[in-house]
Design a protein around this motif. Structure first.
Motif, PDB file in Angstrom:
ATOM      1  N   ALA A   7       0.749  -1.284   0.318  1.00  0.00           N
ATOM      2  CA  ALA A   7      -0.152  -0.206  -0.363  1.00  0.00           C
ATOM      3  C   ALA A   7       1.143   1.491  -0.118  1.00  0.00           C
ATOM      4  O   ALA A   7       0.265   2.169  -0.243  1.00  0.00           O
ATOM      5  CB  ALA A   7      -1.265  -0.303   1.174  1.00  0.00           C
ATOM      6  N   ALA A   8       1.560   1.368   0.554  1.00  0.00           N
ATOM      7  CA  ALA A   8       2.737   2.369   0.598  1.00  0.00           C
ATOM      8  C   ALA A   8       2.891   2.679  -0.311  1.00  0.00           C
ATOM      9  O   ALA A   8       3.762   4.236  -0.493  1.00  0.00           O
ATOM     10  CB  ALA A   8       3.449   2.526   1.603  1.00  0.00           C
ATOM     11  N   LEU A   9       3.672   1.862  -1.478  1.00  0.00           N
ATOM     12  CA  LEU A   9       4.848   2.500  -2.165  1.00  0.00           C
ATOM     13  C   LEU A   9       3.497   1.931  -3.707  1.00  0.00           C
ATOM     14  O   LEU A   9       4.288   2.701  -4.534  1.00  0.00           O
ATOM     15  CB  LEU A   9       5.359   1.070  -2.443  1.00  0.00           C
ATOM     16  N   THR A 127     -10.885   8.517  -1.928  1.00  0.00           N
ATOM     17  CA  THR A 127      -9.903   8.037  -1.901  1.00  0.00           C
ATOM     18  C   THR A 127      -9.211   7.168  -2.329  1.00  0.00           C
ATOM     19  O   THR A 127     -10.970   6.385  -2.998  1.00  0.00           O
ATOM     20  CB  THR A 127      -8.826   7.834  -0.447  1.00  0.00           C
ATOM     21  N   SER A 128      -8.631   5.493  -2.042  1.00  0.00           N
ATOM     22  CA  SER A 128      -8.495   4.671  -2.696  1.00  0.00           C
ATOM     23  C   SER A 128      -8.479   3.431  -1.866  1.00  0.00           C
ATOM     24  O   SER A 128      -8.298   3.569  -0.330  1.00  0.00           O
ATOM     25  CB  SER A 128      -7.867   3.995  -3.360  1.00  0.00           C
ATOM     26  N   VAL A 129      -9.398   1.043  -1.751  1.00  0.00           N
ATOM     27  CA  VAL A 129      -8.849   0.911  -1.208  1.00  0.00           C
ATOM     28  C   VAL A 129      -8.215  -0.020  -1.658  1.00  0.00           C
ATOM     29  O   VAL A 129      -8.008  -0.533  -3.089  1.00  0.00           O
ATOM     30  CB  VAL A 129      -9.933   0.216  -0.456  1.00  0.00           C
ATOM     31  N   TYR A 130      -6.960  -0.920  -1.289  1.00  0.00           N
ATOM     32  CA  TYR A 130      -6.676  -1.726  -2.398  1.00  0.00           C
ATOM     33  C   TYR A 130      -7.573  -3.290  -1.354  1.00  0.00           C
ATOM     34  O   TYR A 130      -7.074  -2.982  -0.162  1.00  0.00           O
ATOM     35  CB  TYR A 130      -5.239  -1.568  -2.358  1.00  0.00           C
ATOM     36  N   TYR A 145      -6.473   3.863   1.846  1.00  0.00           N
ATOM     37  CA  TYR A 145      -5.068   4.991   1.471  1.00  0.00           C
ATOM     38  C   TYR A 145      -4.677   5.523   1.385  1.00  0.00           C
ATOM     39  O   TYR A 145      -6.247   6.913   1.419  1.00  0.00           O
ATOM     40  CB  TYR A 145      -5.342   4.162  -0.418  1.00  0.00           C
ATOM     41  N   GLY A 146      -3.778   6.259   2.600  1.00  0.00           N
ATOM     42  CA  GLY A 146      -3.377   7.674   2.436  1.00  0.00           C
ATOM     43  C   GLY A 146      -3.241   7.994   3.482  1.00  0.00           C
ATOM     44  O   GLY A 146      -2.835   8.959   3.707  1.00  0.00           O
ATOM     45  N   PHE A 147      -4.533   6.942   4.463  1.00  0.00           N
ATOM     46  CA  PHE A 147      -4.298   7.238   5.776  1.00  0.00           C
ATOM     47  C   PHE A 147      -3.641   6.677   6.219  1.00  0.00           C
ATOM     48  O   PHE A 147      -2.804   5.580   7.036  1.00  0.00           O
ATOM     49  CB  PHE A 147      -5.764   7.819   6.502  1.00  0.00           C
ATOM     50  N   LYS A 148      -3.008   6.884   7.898  1.00  0.00           N
ATOM     51  CA  LYS A 148      -1.463   7.297   8.524  1.00  0.00           C
ATOM     52  C   LYS A 148      -2.277   5.669   9.285  1.00  0.00           C
ATOM     53  O   LYS A 148      -1.746   5.041  10.025  1.00  0.00           O
ATOM     54  CB  LYS A 148      -0.778   7.435   9.563  1.00  0.00           C
ATOM     55  N   ASP A 149      -3.891   6.172  10.123  1.00  0.00           N
ATOM     56  CA  ASP A 149      -4.663   4.796  10.426  1.00  0.00           C
ATOM     57  C   ASP A 149      -5.771   4.861  10.749  1.00  0.00           C
ATOM     58  O   ASP A 149      -6.240   5.988   9.949  1.00  0.00           O
ATOM     59  CB  ASP A 149      -3.599   5.254  11.984  1.00  0.00           C
ATOM     60  N   LYS A 150      -6.272   4.246  11.288  1.00  0.00           N
ATOM     61  CA  LYS A 150      -7.843   4.770  11.555  1.00  0.00           C
ATOM     62  C   LYS A 150      -7.911   5.944  12.038  1.00  0.00           C
ATOM     63  O   LYS A 150      -9.315   6.818  11.416  1.00  0.00           O
ATOM     64  CB  LYS A 150      -8.793   3.508  12.198  1.00  0.00           C
ATOM     65  N   GLU A 151      -7.591   6.482  12.862  1.00  0.00           N
ATOM     66  CA  GLU A 151      -8.039   7.937  14.256  1.00  0.00           C
ATOM     67  C   GLU A 151      -8.000   8.413  13.046  1.00  0.00           C
ATOM     68  O   GLU A 151      -8.589   9.628  12.819  1.00  0.00           O
ATOM     69  CB  GLU A 151      -6.657   7.814  14.771  1.00  0.00           C
ATOM     70  N   GLN A 152      -6.695   8.983  11.987  1.00  0.00           N
ATOM     71  CA  GLN A 152      -6.629   9.728  11.171  1.00  0.00           C
ATOM     72  C   GLN A 152      -8.202   9.910   9.764  1.00  0.00           C
ATOM     73  O   GLN A 152      -8.356  10.749  10.113  1.00  0.00           O
ATOM     74  CB  GLN A 152      -5.265  10.016  10.590  1.00  0.00           C
ATOM     75  N   GLN A 153      -8.133   8.487   9.691  1.00  0.00           N
ATOM     76  CA  GLN A 153      -9.431   8.259   8.923  1.00  0.00           C
ATOM     77  C   GLN A 153     -10.785   9.435   9.707  1.00  0.00           C
ATOM     78  O   GLN A 153     -11.248  10.110   9.040  1.00  0.00           O
ATOM     79  CB  GLN A 153      -9.836   7.319   8.729  1.00  0.00           C
ATOM     80  N   GLU A 154     -11.034   8.187  11.207  1.00  0.00           N
ATOM     81  CA  GLU A 154     -11.586   9.612  11.321  1.00  0.00           C
ATOM     82  C   GLU A 154     -11.721  10.823  11.862  1.00  0.00           C
ATOM     83  O   GLU A 154     -12.543  11.754  11.773  1.00  0.00           O
ATOM     84  CB  GLU A 154     -11.642   8.700  12.709  1.00  0.00           C
ATOM     85  N   GLN A 155     -10.727  11.295  11.774  1.00  0.00           N
ATOM     86  CA  GLN A 155     -10.783  12.883  12.102  1.00  0.00           C
ATOM     87  C   GLN A 155     -11.392  13.683  10.549  1.00  0.00           C
ATOM     88  O   GLN A 155     -11.494  14.434  10.384  1.00  0.00           O
ATOM     89  CB  GLN A 155      -8.957  13.285  12.274  1.00  0.00           C
ATOM     90  N   VAL A 156     -10.307  12.901   9.450  1.00  0.00           N
ATOM     91  CA  VAL A 156     -10.334  13.224   8.743  1.00  0.00           C
ATOM     92  C   VAL A 156     -12.362  13.722   7.995  1.00  0.00           C
ATOM     93  O   VAL A 156     -12.809  14.477   7.476  1.00  0.00           O
ATOM     94  CB  VAL A 156     -10.345  12.378   7.486  1.00  0.00           C
TER      95      VAL A 156
END
Length: 334
Positions: A7-9, A127-130, A145-156
């Protein structure tokens, strides 16, 4: 670079299909066509996770992962912000695009300035999911994809609804679905149709070049830990090129998406043409690796940038045209 290495690459190292049953807005055609400006018709989209994302008007202030933002721009949409693996200034895919007015929200994977995002007042984040395996399994317990963790995704998600598209399966399906999504957000159908015609022409050129030249092609990423050869069946763009006749090398190491070679084993990688990720090691770095410096394609100068072209008709037309030219100019080495 360790957010699930694959995912990261994926850039965009990275893809079957987007679920678009709810993609088109429920408002009138006029509501959808104006990109949301002054539009009162509701818009909904059933995303890759099965979640129906609803906005009370056609979204016009859109923030998107760089892979998707490129496609939106190609289709005449103007995202207000983007995020992803690297900034637009370092991503070759943005070189010929007008990025005026698009805010860069971070400089690396998982780097999203939440205050800056909130200031943009987005209607929608895309965004996307793989998939996690060759069966197309999606792990919804992990961040998109693009979020470092679920917490960040929830903040977005607290700032704007997040819609995901699946980056997996057959490339042509993903291209078609992103085109449909773009049109639902206001992209002009004529613009998409013109890009599709260019795609068809480029497909013919690539198929001709692949047929005329018996060449094997390797798509790879490399860094200090080793070389990572993409498994073409698991990467939608490569899957599509293979269906057009390009002979991609399947890596020997087992695994999903990547065949991972330590530098001690990198000498096993062979092909007539190398497509090298725009991220990670470049030619000069490969030439310093004792086990890879004598690679035939590397020595012959038959190495080209793998930019992970966005999955839209225009981006793919450009890259396929380039790839056809590279095949025409290459010699059989193995």
């Amino acid at each position: 670079m360790k957010h699930s290495l694959r995912a990261a690459l994926l850039t965009s190292v990275a893809v079957s299909a987007l679920v678009l049953t709810g993609c088109s807005g429920t408002g009138s055609d006029d509501d959808r066509a104006d990109g949301g400006t002054g539009s009162s018709g509701a818009w909904s989209y059933e995303d890759a996770t099965g979640t129906t994302v609803k906005v009370d008007h056609t979204p016009k202030r859109i923030v998107a992962l760089n892979d998707i933002a490129i496609s939106f721009v190609e289709y005449g949409l103007r995202p207000v912000g983007t995020f992803g693996q690297q900034p637009m200034t370092k991503d070759a895919r943005f070189d010929d695009l007008d990025t005026d007015g698009i805010t860069q929200l971070g400089t690396a994977y998982g780097d999203i300035d939440l205050e800056q995002l909130a200031a943009l007042k987005p209607d929608l984040v895309v965004t996307s999911v793989y998939p996690t395996d060759e069966k197309g399994t999606l792990d919804t317990t992990q961040p998109s994809y693009g979020f470092k963790d679920k917490e960040q995704q929830e903040q977005v998600e607290a700032i704007a609804p997040v819609a995901t598209v699946e980056w997996g399966g057959e490339g042509e399906d993903v291209i078609e679905h992103i085109a449909d999504l773009s049109e639902s957000l206001g992209a002009d159908e004529a613009t998409v149709d013109a890009a599709e015609k260019r795609f068809d022409t480029a497909e013919q050129a690539l198929s001709r070049a692949a047929e005329e030249h018996d060449l094997s092609v390797v798509s790879m990423y490399a860094d200090g830990d080793g070389a990572y050869v993409t498994r073409p069946a698991d990467e939608p763009t490569l899957q599509m090129y293979r269906s057009f006749g390009v002979d991609f090398v399947d890596p020997k190491p087992k695994g999903f998406y990547w065949g991972i070679y330590s530098w001690e084993n990198a000498g096993q990688i062979s092909g007539d043409v190398l497509l090298l990720s725009q991220q990670g090691y470049q030619v000069a770095d490969l030439e310093k690796q004792p086990t890879f410096a004598d690679n035939a394609a590397l020595q012959a100068g038959q190495v080209h940038s793998w930019t992970f072209p966005a999955l839209d008709y225009a981006s793919q037309a450009d890259y396929m045209t380039q790839l056809a030219g590279w095949l025409d100019d290459s010699e059989k080495l193995s």
